[in-house]
Design an enzyme around this catalytic site. Structure first.
Site, PDB file in Angstrom:
ATOM      1  CB  ILE A  16      -0.949   0.005   1.226  1.00  0.00           C
ATOM      2  CG1 ILE A  16      -1.819  -1.252   1.228  1.00  0.00           C
ATOM      3  CG2 ILE A  16      -1.836   1.257   1.216  1.00  0.00           C
ATOM      4  CD1 ILE A  16      -2.650  -1.452   2.495  1.00  0.00           C
ATOM      5  CB  THR A 137      -6.096  -3.541   9.729  1.00  0.00           C
ATOM      6  OG1 THR A 137      -6.930  -4.626   9.342  1.00  0.00           O
ATOM      7  CG2 THR A 137      -5.574  -3.853  11.134  1.00  0.00           C
ATOM      8  CG  ASP A 138     -11.156  -4.822   8.097  1.00  0.00           C
ATOM      9  OD1 ASP A 138     -10.033  -5.360   8.216  1.00  0.00           O
ATOM     10  OD2 ASP A 138     -11.983  -5.175   7.227  1.00  0.00           O
ATOM     11  CD  GLU A 139      -6.883  -8.610   9.340  1.00  0.00           C
ATOM     12  OE1 GLU A 139      -6.411  -9.431  10.126  1.00  0.00           O
ATOM     13  OE2 GLU A 139      -6.576  -8.544   8.135  1.00  0.00           O
ATOM     14  CE1 TYR A 179      -1.240  -6.353  10.556  1.00  0.00           C
ATOM     15  CE2 TYR A 179      -3.455  -7.236  10.206  1.00  0.00           C
ATOM     16  CZ  TYR A 179      -2.489  -6.268   9.958  1.00  0.00           C
ATOM     17  OH  TYR A 179      -2.774  -5.205   9.131  1.00  0.00           O
ATOM     18  CB  SER A 180      -6.068  -7.966  14.627  1.00  0.00           C
ATOM     19  OG  SER A 180      -6.289  -9.173  15.313  1.00  0.00           O
ATOM     20  CE  LYS A 183      -1.835  -1.737  11.614  1.00  0.00           C
ATOM     21  NZ  LYS A 183      -0.790  -0.869  11.011  1.00  0.00           N
ATOM     22  CG  ASN A 208      -8.798  -8.383   3.567  1.00  0.00           C
ATOM     23  OD1 ASN A 208      -9.420  -8.196   4.605  1.00  0.00           O
ATOM     24  ND2 ASN A 208      -7.970  -9.404   3.410  1.00  0.00           N
ATOM     25  CE  LYS A 218      -0.211  -9.931   3.836  1.00  0.00           C
ATOM     26  NZ  LYS A 218       0.192  -8.561   3.706  1.00  0.00           N
TER      27      LYS A 218
HETATM   28  P1  NAD Z   1       3.463  -4.675   3.529  1.00  0.00           P
HETATM   29  O1  NAD Z   1       3.846  -5.808   4.415  1.00  0.00           O
HETATM   30  O2  NAD Z   1       3.320  -4.901   2.062  1.00  0.00           O
HETATM   31  O3  NAD Z   1       4.502  -3.473   3.716  1.00  0.00           O
HETATM   32  C1  NAD Z   1       5.006  -3.086   4.960  1.00  0.00           C
HETATM   33  C2  NAD Z   1       6.244  -2.218   4.737  1.00  0.00           C
HETATM   34  O4  NAD Z   1       6.727  -1.802   6.034  1.00  0.00           O
HETATM   35  C3  NAD Z   1       7.391  -2.958   4.051  1.00  0.00           C
HETATM   36  O5  NAD Z   1       7.931  -2.163   3.024  1.00  0.00           O
HETATM   37  C4  NAD Z   1       8.404  -3.175   5.172  1.00  0.00           C
HETATM   38  O6  NAD Z   1       9.753  -3.196   4.717  1.00  0.00           O
HETATM   39  C5  NAD Z   1       8.135  -1.965   6.057  1.00  0.00           C
HETATM   40  N1  NAD Z   1       8.556  -2.194   7.453  1.00  0.00           N
HETATM   41  C6  NAD Z   1       8.279  -3.280   8.227  1.00  0.00           C
HETATM   42  N2  NAD Z   1       8.867  -3.148   9.427  1.00  0.00           N
HETATM   43  C7  NAD Z   1       9.494  -1.927   9.423  1.00  0.00           C
HETATM   44  C8  NAD Z   1      10.268  -1.219  10.393  1.00  0.00           C
HETATM   45  N3  NAD Z   1      10.519  -1.745  11.600  1.00  0.00           N
HETATM   46  N4  NAD Z   1      10.752  -0.008  10.060  1.00  0.00           N
HETATM   47  C9  NAD Z   1      10.514   0.520   8.828  1.00  0.00           C
HETATM   48  N5  NAD Z   1       9.815  -0.122   7.870  1.00  0.00           N
HETATM   49  C10 NAD Z   1       9.310  -1.331   8.175  1.00  0.00           C
HETATM   50  O7  NAD Z   1       2.121  -4.105   4.156  1.00  0.00           O
HETATM   51  P2  NAD Z   1       0.847  -3.432   3.437  1.00  0.00           P
HETATM   52  O8  NAD Z   1      -0.106  -4.504   3.060  1.00  0.00           O
HETATM   53  O9  NAD Z   1       1.302  -2.456   2.408  1.00  0.00           O
HETATM   54  O10 NAD Z   1       0.221  -2.654   4.673  1.00  0.00           O
HETATM   55  C11 NAD Z   1       0.637  -1.316   4.980  1.00  0.00           C
HETATM   56  C12 NAD Z   1      -0.130  -0.835   6.201  1.00  0.00           C
HETATM   57  O11 NAD Z   1      -1.527  -0.876   5.958  1.00  0.00           O
HETATM   58  C13 NAD Z   1       0.103  -1.690   7.449  1.00  0.00           C
HETATM   59  O12 NAD Z   1       0.170  -0.831   8.563  1.00  0.00           O
HETATM   60  C14 NAD Z   1      -1.123  -2.582   7.516  1.00  0.00           C
HETATM   61  O13 NAD Z   1      -1.415  -2.943   8.854  1.00  0.00           O
HETATM   62  C15 NAD Z   1      -2.187  -1.650   6.944  1.00  0.00           C
HETATM   63  N6  NAD Z   1      -3.324  -2.319   6.273  1.00  0.00           N
HETATM   64  C16 NAD Z   1      -3.113  -3.254   5.305  1.00  0.00           C
HETATM   65  C17 NAD Z   1      -4.205  -3.840   4.650  1.00  0.00           C
HETATM   66  C18 NAD Z   1      -4.015  -4.847   3.548  1.00  0.00           C
HETATM   67  O14 NAD Z   1      -4.999  -5.411   3.058  1.00  0.00           O
HETATM   68  N7  NAD Z   1      -2.804  -5.100   3.051  1.00  0.00           N
HETATM   69  C19 NAD Z   1      -5.506  -3.465   4.995  1.00  0.00           C
HETATM   70  C20 NAD Z   1      -5.687  -2.486   5.998  1.00  0.00           C
HETATM   71  C21 NAD Z   1      -4.585  -1.916   6.620  1.00  0.00           C
HETATM   72  P1  TYD Z   2      -4.831 -12.739   3.536  1.00  0.00           P
HETATM   73  O1  TYD Z   2      -4.589 -12.302   2.133  1.00  0.00           O
HETATM   74  O2  TYD Z   2      -3.718 -13.378   4.291  1.00  0.00           O
HETATM   75  O3  TYD Z   2      -5.416 -11.470   4.327  1.00  0.00           O
HETATM   76  P2  TYD Z   2      -6.058 -11.374   5.821  1.00  0.00           P
HETATM   77  O4  TYD Z   2      -5.645 -12.553   6.599  1.00  0.00           O
HETATM   78  O5  TYD Z   2      -5.434 -10.114   6.339  1.00  0.00           O
HETATM   79  O6  TYD Z   2      -7.542 -11.255   5.627  1.00  0.00           O
HETATM   80  O7  TYD Z   2      -6.043 -13.773   3.552  1.00  0.00           O
HETATM   81  C1  TYD Z   2      -7.319 -13.445   3.016  1.00  0.00           C
HETATM   82  C2  TYD Z   2      -8.245 -14.608   3.311  1.00  0.00           C
HETATM   83  O8  TYD Z   2      -7.810 -15.743   2.549  1.00  0.00           O
HETATM   84  C3  TYD Z   2      -8.223 -15.032   4.763  1.00  0.00           C
HETATM   85  O9  TYD Z   2      -9.536 -15.412   5.150  1.00  0.00           O
HETATM   86  C4  TYD Z   2      -7.309 -16.244   4.784  1.00  0.00           C
HETATM   87  C5  TYD Z   2      -7.503 -16.847   3.400  1.00  0.00           C
HETATM   88  N1  TYD Z   2      -6.316 -17.518   2.821  1.00  0.00           N
HETATM   89  C6  TYD Z   2      -6.435 -18.830   2.338  1.00  0.00           C
HETATM   90  O10 TYD Z   2      -7.510 -19.444   2.371  1.00  0.00           O
HETATM   91  N2  TYD Z   2      -5.319 -19.416   1.807  1.00  0.00           N
HETATM   92  C7  TYD Z   2      -4.116 -18.782   1.745  1.00  0.00           C
HETATM   93  O11 TYD Z   2      -3.114 -19.385   1.273  1.00  0.00           O
HETATM   94  C8  TYD Z   2      -4.023 -17.443   2.235  1.00  0.00           C
HETATM   95  C9  TYD Z   2      -2.713 -16.691   2.191  1.00  0.00           C
HETATM   96  C10 TYD Z   2      -5.155 -16.855   2.765  1.00  0.00           C
END
Ligand code: NAD
Ligand code: TYD
Length: 372
Positions: A16, A137-139, A179-180, A183, A208, A218
């Site tokens: 993101i 996150t919503d989690e 994780y949640s 957060k 998500n 993911k």
């Molecule tokens: P990601 O895992 O793809 O990226 C995380 C980034 O943070 C990476 O570039 C990593 O190198 C950096 N990082 C990790 N530890 C660090 C540290 N100690 N110091 C500096 N940098 C560090 O994650 P994402 O999916 O892009 O999520 C970004 C944010 O959005 C997170 O805070 C996550 O909780 C939140 N979020 C994600 C989702 C989703 O669906 N992916 C949804 C809602 C909220």
């Molecule tokens: P994920 O992409 O890990 O996001 P989050 O756990 O933050 O929601 O997973 C999305 C959904 O898919 C979650 O319900 C777990 C499921 N999942 C699988 O069924 N198989 C997989 O290999 C992965 C990575 C996730």
């Protein structure tokens, strides 16, 4: 160059974060964007190749847990805004290694808050014109019931609603995974810094995300890549868990609006009213990949493999984002059907990006680009 603002974006080399950095660097040439990232396994600077030479962009490799370094950066770049995305983000990893999640997500956020506080309080204008925006996150809200297990509409290409309840900004926190929980801890610290010290904070809780540049641990990128390599698609449990999916570029657009116009100390939920059962998402992915690779319809369905469920697997997430629409006019721009096709096409067109991750080649990019 004289910039009008100096904005620190943490985690900008991640999924993101890279979309947020790209949007800000391109849209606001008058801002200096400082991307701070530790480059963990999830950080990938090749995500930002297209903007890395822009004059308003600076990359700094650092750990948000390093207080002295954070304070030095605030002073060096005269940071007046923070968009904090750096985090450990994968639930399955948090189940195996909760300590890293507490360290980065809780202690890292607290470290950043404390550095911002000390620097901003040292200035004559104090917190005037400053902003600390924390991405969550919503989690953190826990899990919702599945009261309509079949959905209102049985056609998997249509939008479904799987329950009567939605996460609202007022929903009580009830995190289940490490994780949640981590957060949630970080969200509480951000709000405490507003309530205790008057720091101008804002927090958003998003559903998500999907789209280009997501690390292939993911669901969506993992499954697209596995279909390409004819590998099993590990569906946890019965595949009946429900997630609410938002296109990552729409999340970045919301972050832009909220960073500039969100009310200080407010929380906004961000989501697309787009609930899907995992098994239905998997079928849509298969259908789209098969179509784009020229396979007969249904060709990859036999790759679906039901595996042991994730421990403590939250059943349903569903976000109510009406506050954000009402107060700031944000709405998702892309329908899910368009977004998922665009996403599948992107991963298939960018196989080198994916192969560089699976072979870990991407980790050499920083050395070549920045340590020359
Ligand atoms: P990601 O895992 O793809 O990226 C995380 C980034 O943070 C990476 O570039 C990593 O190198 C950096 N990082 C990790 N530890 C660090 C540290 N100690 N110091 C500096 N940098 C560090 O994650 P994402 O999916 O892009 O999520 C970004 C944010 O959005 C997170 O805070 C996550 O909780 C939140 N979020 C994600 C989702 C989703 O669906 N992916 C949804 C809602 C909220
Ligand atoms: P994920 O992409 O890990 O996001 P989050 O756990 O933050 O929601 O997973 C999305 C959904 O898919 C979650 O319900 C777990 C499921 N999942 C699988 O069924 N198989 C997989 O290999 C992965 C990575 C996730």
């Amino acid at each position: 160059m004289n910039f009008t603002r100096n904005i620190l974006i943490t985690g900008g080399a991640g999924f993101i974060g890279s979309h947020v950095v790209r949007l800000f660097v391109n849209k606001y040439p008058e801002y200096h964007i400082i991307n701070l990232d530790k480059l963990t396994y999830a950080g990938n600077l090749t995500n930002l190749k297209d903007i890395e030479s822009q004059p308003n962009y600076t990359f700094v490799k650092a750990d948000i847990c390093d207080f002295d370094k954070m304070l030095e950066l605030f002073k060096q770049y005269r940071i007046d805004g923070v968009i904090h995305l750096a985090a450990e983000s994968h639930v399955d990893r948090s189940i195996k290694d909760p300590f890293t999640f507490a360290q980065t997500n809780v202690m890292g956020t607290l470290t950043l808050l404390q550095a911002a506080k000390i620097y901003w309080e040292s200035l004559s204008e104090g917190y005037g014109g400053k902003r600390f925006y924390h991405i969550s996150t919503d989690e953190v809200y826990g899990a919702l019931e599945l009261t309509h297990p079949e959905g209102i509409d049985s056609d998997i290409s249509a939008h479904e609603v799987y329950g009567n309840e939605f996460f609202k900004e007022t929903t009580k926190y009830n995190p289940h995974s490490p994780y949640s929980a981590s957060k949630a801890g970080s969200d509480h610290f951000v709000r405490a810094f507003h309530d205790t010290y008057g720091m101008p904070t804002v927090v958003t809780n998003c559903s998500n995300n999907y789209g280009p540049y997501q690390f292939p641990e993911k669901l969506i990128p993992l499954f697209i890549n596995n279909i390409r390599h004819r590998k099993p698609l590990p569906v946890y449990g019965k595949g009946e868990n429900v997630r609410d999916w938002l296109y990552v570029v729409d999340h970045a657009r919301a972050i832009d609006i909220i960073f500039h116009h969100g009310k200080i100390s407010s929380t906004y939920n961000i989501g697309g009213f787009n609930e899907w059962k995992n098994i239905d998402i998997v079928k849509v992915i298969i259908k789209t990949v098969d179509k784009l690779l020229g396979y007969p319809e249904g060709y990859s369905l036999d790759l679906i493999t039901y595996v042991t469920d994730r421990k403590g697997h939250d059943l349903r997430y569903a976000i109510d984002s009406t506050k954000l629409k009402r107060e700031l006019g944000w709405e998702p721009s892309l329908q899910f059907e368009e977004g998922i096709e665009e996403t599948v096409r992107w991963y298939l067109d960018n196989q080198e990006w994916m192969d560089n991750i699976t072979s870990r080649e991407y980790e050499k990019y920083y050395e070549e680009m920045y340590n020359r």
